[in-house]
Design a protein around this motif. Sequence first.
Motif, PDB file in Angstrom:
ATOM      1  N   MET A   1      15.934  -3.668   3.807  1.00 23.45           N
ATOM      2  CA  MET A   1      15.916  -4.177   2.433  1.00 23.45           C
ATOM      3  C   MET A   1      15.718  -3.058   1.406  1.00 23.45           C
ATOM      4  O   MET A   1      15.503  -3.322   0.229  1.00 23.45           O
ATOM      5  N   LYS A   2      15.754  -1.807   1.879  1.00 22.99           N
ATOM      6  CA  LYS A   2      15.570  -0.630   1.020  1.00 22.99           C
ATOM      7  C   LYS A   2      14.222  -0.651   0.313  1.00 22.99           C
ATOM      8  O   LYS A   2      14.086  -0.179  -0.824  1.00 22.99           O
ATOM      9  N   VAL A   3      13.235  -1.207   0.978  1.00 26.13           N
ATOM     10  CA  VAL A   3      11.864  -1.200   0.468  1.00 26.13           C
ATOM     11  C   VAL A   3      11.141  -0.040   1.125  1.00 26.13           C
ATOM     12  O   VAL A   3      11.016   0.015   2.351  1.00 26.13           O
ATOM     13  N   THR A   4      10.669   0.891   0.318  1.00 29.65           N
ATOM     14  CA  THR A   4       9.966   2.047   0.846  1.00 29.65           C
ATOM     15  C   THR A   4       8.611   2.159   0.165  1.00 29.65           C
ATOM     16  O   THR A   4       8.209   1.290  -0.609  1.00 29.65           O
TER      17      THR A   4
ATOM     18  N   ARG B   1      -0.689   1.742  17.247  1.00 27.80           N
ATOM     19  CA  ARG B   1      -0.238   0.397  16.873  1.00 27.80           C
ATOM     20  C   ARG B   1      -0.639   0.056  15.446  1.00 27.80           C
ATOM     21  O   ARG B   1       0.121  -0.615  14.724  1.00 27.80           O
ATOM     22  N   GLN B   2      -1.804   0.526  15.027  1.00 29.68           N
ATOM     23  CA  GLN B   2      -2.232   0.271  13.648  1.00 29.68           C
ATOM     24  C   GLN B   2      -1.351   1.018  12.656  1.00 29.68           C
ATOM     25  O   GLN B   2      -1.009   0.489  11.587  1.00 29.68           O
ATOM     26  N   LEU B   3      -0.955   2.230  12.991  1.00 30.83           N
ATOM     27  CA  LEU B   3      -0.031   2.973  12.129  1.00 30.83           C
ATOM     28  C   LEU B   3       1.298   2.232  12.007  1.00 30.83           C
ATOM     29  O   LEU B   3       1.874   2.131  10.917  1.00 30.83           O
ATOM     30  N   ALA B   4       1.779   1.706  13.135  1.00 29.93           N
ATOM     31  CA  ALA B   4       3.024   0.933  13.096  1.00 29.93           C
ATOM     32  C   ALA B   4       2.866  -0.313  12.236  1.00 29.93           C
ATOM     33  O   ALA B   4       3.792  -0.710  11.522  1.00 29.93           O
ATOM     34  N   ALA B   5       1.679  -0.923  12.288  1.00 25.21           N
ATOM     35  CA  ALA B   5       1.424  -2.118  11.473  1.00 25.21           C
ATOM     36  C   ALA B   5       1.393  -1.773   9.989  1.00 25.21           C
ATOM     37  O   ALA B   5       1.902  -2.535   9.154  1.00 25.21           O
ATOM     38  N   ILE B   6       0.811  -0.624   9.640  1.00 27.63           N
ATOM     39  CA  ILE B   6       0.780  -0.194   8.238  1.00 27.63           C
ATOM     40  C   ILE B   6       2.202   0.026   7.733  1.00 27.63           C
ATOM     41  O   ILE B   6       2.584  -0.435   6.652  1.00 27.63           O
ATOM     42  N   TYR B   7       2.997   0.732   8.525  1.00 28.54           N
ATOM     43  CA  TYR B   7       4.398   0.952   8.146  1.00 28.54           C
ATOM     44  C   TYR B   7       5.135  -0.384   8.046  1.00 28.54           C
ATOM     45  O   TYR B   7       5.849  -0.645   7.079  1.00 28.54           O
ATOM     46  N   GLY B   8       4.960  -1.241   9.049  1.00 32.72           N
ATOM     47  CA  GLY B   8       5.693  -2.499   9.107  1.00 32.72           C
ATOM     48  C   GLY B   8       5.338  -3.486   8.014  1.00 32.72           C
ATOM     49  O   GLY B   8       6.096  -4.418   7.758  1.00 32.72           O
TER      50      GLY B   8
ATOM     51  N   GLN C   1       0.827  -1.201   0.000  1.00 26.99           N
ATOM     52  CA  GLN C   1       0.000   0.000   0.000  1.00 26.99           C
ATOM     53  C   GLN C   1       0.865   1.255   0.000  1.00 26.99           C
ATOM     54  O   GLN C   1       2.007   1.236   0.457  1.00 26.99           O
ATOM     55  N   LEU C   2       0.285   2.334  -0.493  1.00 26.69           N
ATOM     56  CA  LEU C   2       0.877   3.650  -0.285  1.00 26.69           C
ATOM     57  C   LEU C   2       0.353   4.179   1.044  1.00 26.69           C
ATOM     58  O   LEU C   2      -0.699   3.737   1.527  1.00 26.69           O
TER      59      LEU C   2
ATOM     60  N   LYS D   1       5.422   8.518   7.258  1.00 27.81           N
ATOM     61  CA  LYS D   1       6.249   8.929   6.123  1.00 27.81           C
ATOM     62  C   LYS D   1       7.665   9.322   6.555  1.00 27.81           C
ATOM     63  O   LYS D   1       8.541   9.510   5.709  1.00 27.81           O
ATOM     64  N   ALA D   2       7.881   9.441   7.850  1.00 22.83           N
ATOM     65  CA  ALA D   2       9.207   9.817   8.353  1.00 22.83           C
ATOM     66  C   ALA D   2      10.192   8.671   8.149  1.00 22.83           C
ATOM     67  O   ALA D   2       9.806   7.523   7.924  1.00 22.83           O
ATOM     68  N   ALA D   3      11.471   8.991   8.217  1.00 21.53           N
ATOM     69  CA  ALA D   3      12.520   7.984   8.029  1.00 21.53           C
ATOM     70  C   ALA D   3      12.875   7.341   9.369  1.00 21.53           C
ATOM     71  O   ALA D   3      12.988   8.025  10.389  1.00 21.53           O
ATOM     72  N   TYR D   4      13.050   6.014   9.331  1.00 20.39           N
ATOM     73  CA  TYR D   4      13.451   5.260  10.520  1.00 20.39           C
ATOM     74  C   TYR D   4      14.630   4.366  10.150  1.00 20.39           C
ATOM     75  O   TYR D   4      14.743   3.918   9.001  1.00 20.39           O
ATOM     76  N   SER D   5      15.481   4.104  11.102  1.00 22.25           N
ATOM     77  CA  SER D   5      16.713   3.365  10.809  1.00 22.25           C
ATOM     78  C   SER D   5      16.453   1.911  10.461  1.00 22.25           C
ATOM     79  O   SER D   5      17.148   1.338   9.623  1.00 22.25           O
TER      80      SER D   5
END
Length: 479
Positions: free
Chosen positions: A414-417, A400-407, A328-329, A359-363
Amino acid sequence: MAEAAGKEQSGAARWFIPLVYFSNNLLSLAGVVLVTGSAIFWFFLLPQLLRGEAGNPYIGILLYVMLPAVFLVGLALIPLGVWLHRRAKRKKNQAENLPVRIDFGSPQVRRIAMFFAATSFVNVVIASQFTYSAVVYMEGQQFCGATCHVMTPEYKAFKQSAHSNVDCVKCHVGPGLQGFIASKMAGTQQLVEVTLGTYPTPIPPPKHLLSSQETCQNCHSTSRMIGDRLKTIPKFADDDTNSRTDSVLLLHVGGGNARSTIHGAHMGPGMKVEYVSGDPNTKISWVRRTVDGKASTYLAGGVKDMPAGELRTMDCMECHTRPAHTYQLPERGIDQAMAAGTIATDLPQAKKQGLAIIKAAYSNSEDAAAKIPRQFDAFYREKYPDVYNAKKAVIGQAGRQLAAIYGSNVFPEMKVTWGSYPNNVGHTDFVGCFRCHDDNHVASDSRKIGQDCSSCHALVAMDEAKPKILTELGMAGGK
């Protein structure tokens, strides 16, 4: 005398002697220990082995790959040790040093022979079961997706798809022995790349997918008439109230003999669409459409002739590029979560703030999983303390749902964005239909591949608050 006795034996007897005395060499003895130990483990683990899946992927590797390997290596060491031992003796011109003459007429020798026959039968049974379990396990979802960390993005996307109950091999391994061998060779190459750390990031889609006749059409019939389908697309604004609007489409999916529909116009009886493109996810420059044997070629602007590249015949996979690994986007992911109620719509600025956070960057993935809920929680604690005190649990669930969407869609390791893997169904998020339907592909008689929206769908409502059609149908979006 022992040497003379050995020379008097028949050919069969001479080869039987080393089997009786294989314990004379350490290599064969080690093989016996490995085989015996593996057989004991096999006996106690047989119920687990028959299930074909382990609770943990690494336990699965031990059960279905390592244990069978140890057993087979042990079997191989026994005759290898006998052969090496005999060869060493012969090179030194030494006798076999056997204390007795082997006589097949002796009851004792016959018992030994029966023992070896029985153990050989048992070994064949165990080896067959080990091999079967290993093949079944290596064709299962756990081995394909969870064992190898580089496949984590695809595996997570797969588990959320409509095909999550379909084994990977149903779509990724061709039929027959040739398909099996090709898949194992490709898997071996991938294993080497993972071991050496030379695998690409992100993992690219397969270059040569199986045709839909070998995969999709085993379950989905192209001759089945589907007709029109109503599709609702919810959207939430990034304002204080997360205002909801809905778009409603009547998709002319068609099927069967209906040539004026999506499926019929591209894959119906008497229809054949071919194309050439260096990158089919971005642009298709050359198209040939054959209707009842009459072909028409369409060239994109600036293209004079058939370009170099693979000539493909259009099938399901040309549009359904991510049928079982859909990503998903961020906007789409939050909209769907809010429509489903897993992110509360009565939280002020939930869409706007949630979008900014994911949309922020995480390590790495662990960093994102920890920070996303915490940042969402902190926003309401600081900006809306009254809302935070009244709806702390709801805010926690939304975080937690936002974290799940990101995850499920972004994997920094793996450089998947967002948007790394295009999905060409439709044309809102990626080029999709407009790879050909851009009103710029022209035939020699000046006809074009059109861009008429009504050819594929009827636009019933476009970003409307409580569309009338949904209200009349009693659907959630219209309430």
